[in-house]
Scaffold this active site. Sequence first.
Site, PDB file in Angstrom:
ATOM      1  N   ARG A   4       0.818  -1.216   0.000  1.00  0.00           N
ATOM      2  CA  ARG A   4       0.000   0.000   0.000  1.00  0.00           C
ATOM      3  C   ARG A   4       0.856   1.273   0.000  1.00  0.00           C
ATOM      4  NH1 ARG A   4      -5.546  -1.341   3.244  1.00  0.00           N
ATOM      5  NH2 ARG A   4      -6.174  -2.922   1.738  1.00  0.00           N
ATOM      6  N   SER A  29     -23.910 -13.444  10.779  1.00  0.00           N
ATOM      7  CA  SER A  29     -23.162 -12.335  10.184  1.00  0.00           C
ATOM      8  C   SER A  29     -23.165 -12.453   8.667  1.00  0.00           C
ATOM      9  CB  SER A  29     -21.724 -12.386  10.735  1.00  0.00           C
ATOM     10  OG  SER A  29     -20.915 -11.420  10.147  1.00  0.00           O
ATOM     11  N   SER A  36     -20.042  -1.083   0.911  1.00  0.00           N
ATOM     12  CA  SER A  36     -19.341   0.061   0.332  1.00  0.00           C
ATOM     13  C   SER A  36     -18.436  -0.284  -0.833  1.00  0.00           C
ATOM     14  CB  SER A  36     -18.510   0.735   1.412  1.00  0.00           C
ATOM     15  OG  SER A  36     -17.429  -0.101   1.758  1.00  0.00           O
ATOM     16  N   HIS A  73     -22.136   3.667   5.467  1.00  0.00           N
ATOM     17  CA  HIS A  73     -22.107   4.237   4.107  1.00  0.00           C
ATOM     18  C   HIS A  73     -23.484   4.733   3.673  1.00  0.00           C
ATOM     19  CE1 HIS A  73     -17.914   3.321   3.340  1.00  0.00           C
ATOM     20  NE2 HIS A  73     -18.125   2.259   4.097  1.00  0.00           N
ATOM     21  N   THR A 116     -21.157   6.185  11.213  1.00  0.00           N
ATOM     22  CA  THR A 116     -19.904   6.930  11.380  1.00  0.00           C
ATOM     23  C   THR A 116     -20.177   8.421  11.283  1.00  0.00           C
ATOM     24  OG1 THR A 116     -17.642   7.220  10.570  1.00  0.00           O
ATOM     25  CG2 THR A 116     -19.321   6.924   8.902  1.00  0.00           C
ATOM     26  N   LYS A 154     -17.702  10.064   7.513  1.00  0.00           N
ATOM     27  CA  LYS A 154     -17.887   9.964   6.056  1.00  0.00           C
ATOM     28  C   LYS A 154     -18.873  11.062   5.621  1.00  0.00           C
ATOM     29  CE  LYS A 154     -16.561   5.104   6.277  1.00  0.00           C
ATOM     30  NZ  LYS A 154     -15.129   5.165   5.979  1.00  0.00           N
ATOM     31  N   THR A 177     -11.220   5.168  27.182  1.00  0.00           N
ATOM     32  CA  THR A 177     -10.564   5.975  26.158  1.00  0.00           C
ATOM     33  C   THR A 177     -11.049   7.425  26.252  1.00  0.00           C
ATOM     34  OG1 THR A 177     -10.035   6.035  23.794  1.00  0.00           O
ATOM     35  CG2 THR A 177     -12.286   5.470  24.339  1.00  0.00           C
ATOM     36  N   THR A 178     -10.161   8.341  25.908  1.00  0.00           N
ATOM     37  CA  THR A 178     -10.518   9.765  25.931  1.00  0.00           C
ATOM     38  C   THR A 178     -11.669  10.007  24.954  1.00  0.00           C
ATOM     39  OG1 THR A 178      -8.223  10.296  26.424  1.00  0.00           O
ATOM     40  CG2 THR A 178      -9.586  12.095  25.571  1.00  0.00           C
ATOM     41  N   THR A 191      -9.405  -5.792   1.501  1.00  0.00           N
ATOM     42  CA  THR A 191     -10.640  -4.993   1.493  1.00  0.00           C
ATOM     43  C   THR A 191     -11.673  -5.624   0.565  1.00  0.00           C
ATOM     44  OG1 THR A 191      -9.242  -3.062   1.898  1.00  0.00           O
ATOM     45  CG2 THR A 191     -11.500  -2.624   1.244  1.00  0.00           C
TER      46      THR A 191
HETATM   47  C1  PLP Z   1     -18.942  -0.667   6.683  1.00  0.00           C
HETATM   48  C2  PLP Z   1     -18.026   0.085   7.568  1.00  0.00           C
HETATM   49  N1  PLP Z   1     -18.248   0.069   8.891  1.00  0.00           N
HETATM   50  C3  PLP Z   1     -17.442   0.739   9.728  1.00  0.00           C
HETATM   51  C4  PLP Z   1     -16.368   1.464   9.269  1.00  0.00           C
HETATM   52  C5  PLP Z   1     -15.497   2.188  10.239  1.00  0.00           C
HETATM   53  O1  PLP Z   1     -15.877   3.531  10.300  1.00  0.00           O
HETATM   54  P1  PLP Z   1     -14.808   4.637  10.731  1.00  0.00           P
HETATM   55  O2  PLP Z   1     -14.052   5.000   9.485  1.00  0.00           O
HETATM   56  O3  PLP Z   1     -15.621   5.758  11.285  1.00  0.00           O
HETATM   57  O4  PLP Z   1     -13.926   3.992  11.737  1.00  0.00           O
HETATM   58  C6  PLP Z   1     -16.092   1.510   7.910  1.00  0.00           C
HETATM   59  C7  PLP Z   1     -14.934   2.302   7.452  1.00  0.00           C
HETATM   60  O5  PLP Z   1     -14.421   2.605   6.618  1.00  0.00           O
HETATM   61  C8  PLP Z   1     -16.940   0.805   7.024  1.00  0.00           C
HETATM   62  O6  PLP Z   1     -16.705   0.811   5.719  1.00  0.00           O
END
Ligand code: PLP
Length: 404
Positions: free
Chosen positions: A21, A137, A189, A217, A245, A248, A277-278, A363
């Site tokens: 990468r 899942s 995604s 997404h 999230t 995005k 965590t903070t 990915t």
């Molecule tokens: C389907 C999916 N869930 C969760 C995440 C994680 O989200 P974040 O980027 O906010 O950590 C991603 C990230 O790219 C994602 O594609």
Amino acid sequence: MNYDQIFDQAIERLHSEGRYRVFIDILRNKGAFPNARCFAGHNGPKPITVWCSNDYLAMGQHPKVVAAMEEALHDVGAGSGGTRNIGGNTHYHIELERELADLHGKEAALLFTSGYVSNDATLSTLAKLLPGCVIFSDALNHASMIAGIRNSGCEKKVWRHNDVEHLEALLAETDPSVPKLIAFESVYSMDGDVAPIHAICDLADKYNAITYIDEVHAVGMYGKRGGGISERDEAADRIHIIEGTLGKAFGVMGGYIAADQRIIDCVRSYAPGFIFTTSLSPVLVAGVLASVKHLKASSEEREGQQRAAASLKAMFRDAGLPVMDSVTHIVPLMVGDPVKAKKISDILLAEYGAYVQPINFPTVPRGTERLRFTPGPAHTEAMMRELTQALVEIWDRLEMRQAA
Ligand SMILES: Cc1ncc(COP(=O)(O)O)c(C=O)c1O
């Protein structure tokens, strides 16, 4: 033991498979999305057009978002100063959680430092609390959901992607008395397809399972107020936990879940990934707050994005480029080879000033390497025509027409 040699070999494997990468060094130009400067090469920063940003609606540069962040920075300073339990629970956090709960029609919401952490922390915690839980899942679930499921230590049954018959077969063979959790995404995604949410919820009702959806997404982009596919399909009230999230379509950073108060209370109280965590910087939270509020009221960005995606898909198709079937804003072009995907991406950047990152294993599955374009409301028809022309030239140069 030669540690250096082991690490060198691991890196060499990536090179030999063509999936080492390289991170492209850019600065985005605020107020001129999708324009940016690229620092590759030796001739100083070069102007480029970004085609692979997940700041899908350019909200990361929206004047309201930037102003809210500036104001927060000058009002309360940079960081939160602690965990949510010890000093880091700011008024911004509380207000954003209220906005997010309202966005999804849920009683409560809970913020995390990223979408990744929200999936990992929530899935592992909830499943652990349910004695003997079996998790169902989808085969294409994100790495963060898989991590959460693994960390729960529960039995996992993977159903074929979006195949509700297979899901039902797995549910039917499972002891009716054990707790069950069905975990899936709304928009996948990398392919741009969408889950059959109602059909999955029908099965959850029939087999008494709880449902967990990742809308990473989709939030901000679908539904009248940006509540995601579950809002668009009027299914939000059938889903127990909605995860999203803030990094995005909302353009900033962070993650969250929305659910009933009881579930939020459990995750808040038991999840190490939340507790130890903070908390997010109030500056980030203020920006997200402005973004969520704006997208609840404005559909302009969503409509612009859908128009841009439809145009780019049509241009690719008309030009004979191998655009994959996608029913969403995501526009993937299949290459099927990691070396070629990287090469196309390199030529696009070096010669045409167009930046799209090649997408490789892990990915996507090996042999399905692709270029993934995410046109948004700020990508113009002229930019899209130029990009299509560039891709046609590269496809011809690399003699990939047959493959297309
Ligand atoms: C389907 C999916 N869930 C969760 C995440 C994680 O989200 P974040 O980027 O906010 O950590 C991603 C990230 O790219 C994602 O594609």
